[in-house]
Design a protein around this motif. Structure first.
Motif, mmCIF file in Angstrom:
data_model
loop_
_atom_site.group_PDB
_atom_site.id
_atom_site.type_symbol
_atom_site.label_atom_id
_atom_site.label_comp_id
_atom_site.label_asym_id
_atom_site.label_seq_id
_atom_site.Cartn_x
_atom_site.Cartn_y
_atom_site.Cartn_z
ATOM 1 N N ASP A 14 -56.663 41.670 59.452
ATOM 2 C CA ASP A 14 -55.630 41.773 58.429
ATOM 3 C C ASP A 14 -54.267 41.343 58.969
ATOM 4 O O ASP A 14 -53.455 40.759 58.243
ATOM 5 N N GLU A 15 -53.987 41.636 60.240
ATOM 6 C CA GLU A 15 -52.714 41.233 60.839
ATOM 7 C C GLU A 15 -52.601 39.717 60.897
ATOM 8 O O GLU A 15 -51.539 39.151 60.634
ATOM 9 N N GLU A 16 -53.692 39.065 61.243
ATOM 10 C CA GLU A 16 -53.690 37.605 61.301
ATOM 11 C C GLU A 16 -53.528 37.010 59.901
ATOM 12 O O GLU A 16 -52.844 35.999 59.716
ATOM 13 N N ARG A 17 -54.176 37.659 58.925
ATOM 14 C CA ARG A 17 -54.036 37.180 57.548
ATOM 15 C C ARG A 17 -52.593 37.340 57.051
ATOM 16 O O ARG A 17 -52.056 36.459 56.374
ATOM 17 N N LYS A 18 -51.962 38.454 57.386
ATOM 18 C CA LYS A 18 -50.567 38.666 56.983
ATOM 19 C C LYS A 18 -49.645 37.610 57.594
ATOM 20 O O LYS A 18 -48.713 37.136 56.940
ATOM 21 N N LYS A 19 -49.908 37.272 58.845
ATOM 22 C CA LYS A 19 -49.088 36.239 59.498
ATOM 23 C C LYS A 19 -49.261 34.899 58.797
ATOM 24 O O LYS A 19 -48.282 34.206 58.503
ATOM 25 N N ILE A 20 -50.491 34.529 58.495
ATOM 26 C CA ILE A 20 -50.767 33.244 57.846
ATOM 27 C C ILE A 20 -50.130 33.176 56.461
ATOM 28 O O ILE A 20 -49.622 32.124 56.046
ATOM 29 N N LEU A 21 -50.103 34.295 55.763
ATOM 30 C CA LEU A 21 -49.604 34.330 54.376
ATOM 31 C C LEU A 21 -48.149 34.782 54.286
ATOM 32 O O LEU A 21 -47.693 35.183 53.221
ATOM 33 N N HIS A 22 -47.433 34.697 55.405
ATOM 34 C CA HIS A 22 -45.993 34.982 55.379
ATOM 35 C C HIS A 22 -45.241 33.655 55.238
ATOM 36 O O HIS A 22 -45.196 32.854 56.177
ATOM 37 N N PHE A 23 -44.666 33.433 54.086
ATOM 38 C CA PHE A 23 -43.944 32.195 53.795
ATOM 39 C C PHE A 23 -42.448 32.479 53.891
ATOM 40 O O PHE A 23 -41.921 33.348 53.186
ATOM 41 N N VAL A 24 -41.765 31.725 54.759
ATOM 42 C CA VAL A 24 -40.338 31.924 54.993
ATOM 43 C C VAL A 24 -39.569 30.720 54.473
ATOM 44 O O VAL A 24 -39.926 29.571 54.780
#
Length: 596
Positions: free
Chosen positions: A230-240
């Motif tokens: 889930d941590e890796e998924r959150k990183k991938i889906l963090h759009f800045v």
């Protein structure tokens, strides 16, 4: 064999005499009633050629150069808003125009954010330049190449072909010009922030929008892989998004709509892991808009879960994290991300930087022009759009000459009548005067002078040079650079084309304001930008509109106004139909998530 000979002779006749085909077509449509007119025109044309030949023979062969003058060559660099507007508005056939640009199409840039999430297709907002120029009655050619050097002394530009055709010929070539129009736009300004070029996306061209679209779709596909935590998924889906201007805000809104309207259906397992962060270095997003729009946008984004971080300046970006420093306390933080869009402003292209050094403008941020869009110090070179800025002349530099021109009786003082006779010319040549009067709520310069003189105004109806200087001493503080927007570039291109259309006429009969530092009048009226309003799409079928006259509208009604304006502003009926059909397709079927 006979029929073959007959058709062969007939084909050669049409090739040798194209007017025959026109006669046959006209006679077929109208029953032959216009054949006599066509034949008369052909006959008169032939007689004209015969008479011209006789005149040439009798004058020793020199009449041709007198009857058919050589066309002035105009070279246009760029096919953006300014270049497209110039081409569409130019209708003087006495010019030979050569367009040089690394792309052979025009892009409707305000809809680029819509391309990033599949709301509009990339091809729908691109119009081939050859489609535009083929409809003109002007001799226009196009070269897909990039200008690498400008030589104003010899009136040449040097270009490099951008098409890799593996040919053995020369890739670089030179082009001569009589007039050069520079409309190459600008590039993204990274402010020398480490890691931006290597790790960020930009949104200036169609290629940029397509790359972002592909990256967005791939991010969701990758996050659905079962091997990730889930941590890796959150990183991938963090759009800045870095930059709270119109482009950054609209992309954030488009991405949020995509997540809530499409991702929830297509990627239900990861929809709750998506995070959108908007970083802005100043105190508010959409600083160029009315405060009512700024506050509404910030509150709306806050309610919808878009994390708006104000006063956050990016200090560096690596392939995994983005580092920011908070203004005020100086606190530095590093945050993992999946994708970063950099949208913080623009800067000059390398070609413009080098050219500015050549002409002594190396310390400027953009190419300086006068109010007629001529590059300062070079009469036959013009610059417009994002690559240039108008260097408006200051009133105080010419205050003595203005006073002298207004003082027609050489009395040393100006009367109210002399003021009024010169007022329009002063306001046209120095628009900051009119803006200053408006801000001070004064009707004219007379009221301004009376205010400066105070009680003395009751005793005297005339003003001397010192009082005149005192009244206008703060006028130049109103000068502002025009914004780097499509609207400005579009108006500049149309204005310059109008000047070229009337060049010969205005050489004989100048129509501009009087020359305060010389005699006569300027050829043309100076360029004046007319602000027609601006939009800020905020997602959820809501748009903020700020129109002239301090008129502000926010909501669904403004969204429909946005649809109608952007559809009407397309450069052709083809792109207009494609864009409208894309909007309808999205309403019916949702966004295209193929990533192609």
């Amino acid at each position: 064999m006979r029929s073959f000979n007959f058709f062969g002779r007939l084909s050669r006749a049409f090739n040798d005499y194209p007017s025959l085909s026109k006669i046959i077509v006209v006679s077929t449509i109208s029953g032959g009633s216009l054949i006599a007119y066509a034949e008369a025109n052909t006959y008169n044309g032939s007689r004209g050629h015969i008479a011209h030949a006789d005149a040439t023979a009798s004058n020793g062969g020199h009449a041709l150069s007198e009857v058919v003058p050589k066309k002035k060559k105009v070279v246009l660099l760029g096919t953006g808003w300014a270049g497209m507007s110039f081409l569409k508005s130019l209708n003087n056939p006495t010019y030979e125009v050569e367009v040089v640009s690394p792309r052979n199409f025009f892009v409707f840039t305000p809809l680029l954010p819509s391309v990033t999430c599949g709301k509009v297709e990339a091809r729908s907002i691109a119009e081939p330049i050859r489609n535009i120029i083929r409809k003109k009655n002007v001799d226009i050619s196009f070269s897909e190449a990039e200008c690498v050097k400008i030589d104003p002394q010899n009136k040449k530009i040097y270009c490099r072909a951008t098409i890799d055709n593996h040919s053995k010929g020369e890739e670089e070539f030179a082009v001569d010009y009589d007039y050069l129009i520079i409309a190459v736009g600008a590039q993204v300004n990274t402010f020398n922030t480490p890691g931006v070029m290597e790790n960020c996306h930009f949104l200036k061209e169609i290629d940029d929008a397509q790359k972002i679209r592909k990256n967005v779709i791939e991010s969701f596909e990758k996050a659905c892989l079962p091997s990730l935590s889930d941590e890796e998924r959150k990183k991938i889906l963090h759009f800045v998004i870095v930059g709270g201007g119109p482009t950054g805000v609209e992309f954030a809104a488009e991405l949020h709509d995509f997540v809530n309207e499409d991702v929830v259906k297509l990627y239900p397992k990861v929809k709750d892991l998506v995070k959108i962060t908007l970083l802005e270095a100043t105190d508010h997003i959409l600083n160029m808009f009315d405060k009512r729009i700024t506050n509404f946008a910030e509150n709306k984004f806050g309610r919808e879960g878009i994390d708006v971080k104000l006063g956050s300046m990016v200090t560096g970006i690596n392939e995994n994290e983005i580092s920011t420093k908070t203004r005020g306390n100086g606190k530095t933080t590093s945050t993992p991300y999946g994708m970063v869009l950099w949208s913080t402003g623009i800067g000059p292209r390398p070609l413009i930087k080098e050219f500015m050094k050549q002409i002594g403008q190396g310390n400027r941020r953009a190419l300086a022009t006068d109010e007629w869009l001529r590059v300062e110090g070079i009469d036959n070179v013009y610059a417009l759009g994002d690559c240039a800025t108008i260097n408006q002349r200051k009133v105080m530099e010419d205050i003595a000459e203005i006073f002298k021109k207004a003082d027609k009786d050489n009395s040393g003082t100006l009367t109210v009548k002399e003021f009024q006779e010169t007022l329009d010319d002063i306001c046209e040549r120095y628009p900051q005067v009119e803006l200053y009067l408006k801000n001070k709520q004064k009707r004219n310069i007379v009221d301004l002078v009376k205010e400066a003189k105070g009680d003395a105004a009751k005793e005297s109806k005339e003003v001397n040079i010192e009082e005149f200087k005192a009244a206008l001493s703060e006028v130049d503080s109103q000068m502002k650079n025009l914004p780097a927007t499509a609207q400005v570039a579009n108006q500049q291109g149309a204005y310059l084309a109008k000047c070229f259309n009337r060049m010969e006429e205005c050489e004989k009969n100048p129509e501009g304001p009087p020359r305060f530092r010389g005699t006569g009048r300027h050829r043309f009226h100076p360029f004046r930008y007319r602000h027609l309003g601006q939009f800020a799409p905020l997602g959820g079928e809501q748009t903020a509109a700020q129109l002239p006259g301090d008129w502000v509208s926010i909501g669904h009604s403004s969204q429909w106004l946005w649809y109608s304006v952007y559809a009407s502003k397309q450069v052709s009926w083809r792109t207009r139909a494609l864009v409208v059909s894309d909007w309808l397709r999205r309403f019916i079927f949702g966004r295209d998530t193929s990533g192609i």
